[in-house]
Design an enzyme around this catalytic site. Structure first.
Site, PDB file in Angstrom:
ATOM      1  N   CYS A 156      71.437 -29.519  17.321  1.00  0.00           N
ATOM      2  CA  CYS A 156      71.392 -30.532  16.588  1.00  0.00           C
ATOM      3  C   CYS A 156      70.124 -30.384  15.040  1.00  0.00           C
ATOM      4  O   CYS A 156      68.931 -30.141  15.582  1.00  0.00           O
ATOM      5  CB  CYS A 156      71.230 -31.741  17.017  1.00  0.00           C
ATOM      6  SG  CYS A 156      70.744 -33.167  15.979  1.00  0.00           S
ATOM      7  N   SER A 157      70.534 -30.410  14.052  1.00  0.00           N
ATOM      8  CA  SER A 157      69.488 -30.271  12.984  1.00  0.00           C
ATOM      9  C   SER A 157      68.053 -31.105  13.028  1.00  0.00           C
ATOM     10  O   SER A 157      67.203 -30.958  12.932  1.00  0.00           O
ATOM     11  CB  SER A 157      70.178 -30.114  11.529  1.00  0.00           C
ATOM     12  OG  SER A 157      70.595 -31.275  11.419  1.00  0.00           O
TER      13      SER A 157
END
Length: 113
Positions: free
Chosen positions: A10-11
């Site tokens: 997840c960024s």
């Protein structure tokens, strides 16, 4: 010590780690997809966030849509769903003692460090 409940894919979660590093804050990483939370741990996180269970759910996830297709889940059922399907849990969660935030935006972290 600060704990970050982290999903490396997840960024936003990676941004949370970078933010902590840039602030020089020591932290512990919990990869909650690899180390699933218990019902008790999740309930404690909800208390620290001061959230109702639905507020921690990623409601756009396909599994959530399937689970709720023809029904409304009670709080206990929502917690059980997040325990069973940890991908449903919003991220990243940052905890410092008895305080917690969802680091979206990452600047939310400043409220607990």
């Amino acid at each position: 010590m600060i704990t970050i409940y982290h999903n490396p894919r997840c960024s936003k979660s990676r941004e949370g780690l970078t933010y902590l590093e840039d602030k020089g804050v020591q932290y512990k990483i919990t990869k909650y997809l690899d180390e699933p939370l218990t019902k008790e741990e999740l309930t404690d996180i909800l208390r620290k966030l001061n959230f109702k269970p639905i507020e921690l759910v990623r409601t756009k996830e396909e599994i959530w849509k399937e689970l709720t297709k023809d029904k409304n889940l009670e709080d206990n059922e929502i917690i059980e769903a997040m325990v069973k399907y940890p991908r449903l849990i919003e991220r990243p969660i940052i905890i410092n003692g008895d305080k917690a935030v969802i680091a979206r935006p990452t600047e939310n972290i400043d409220t607990i460090i």
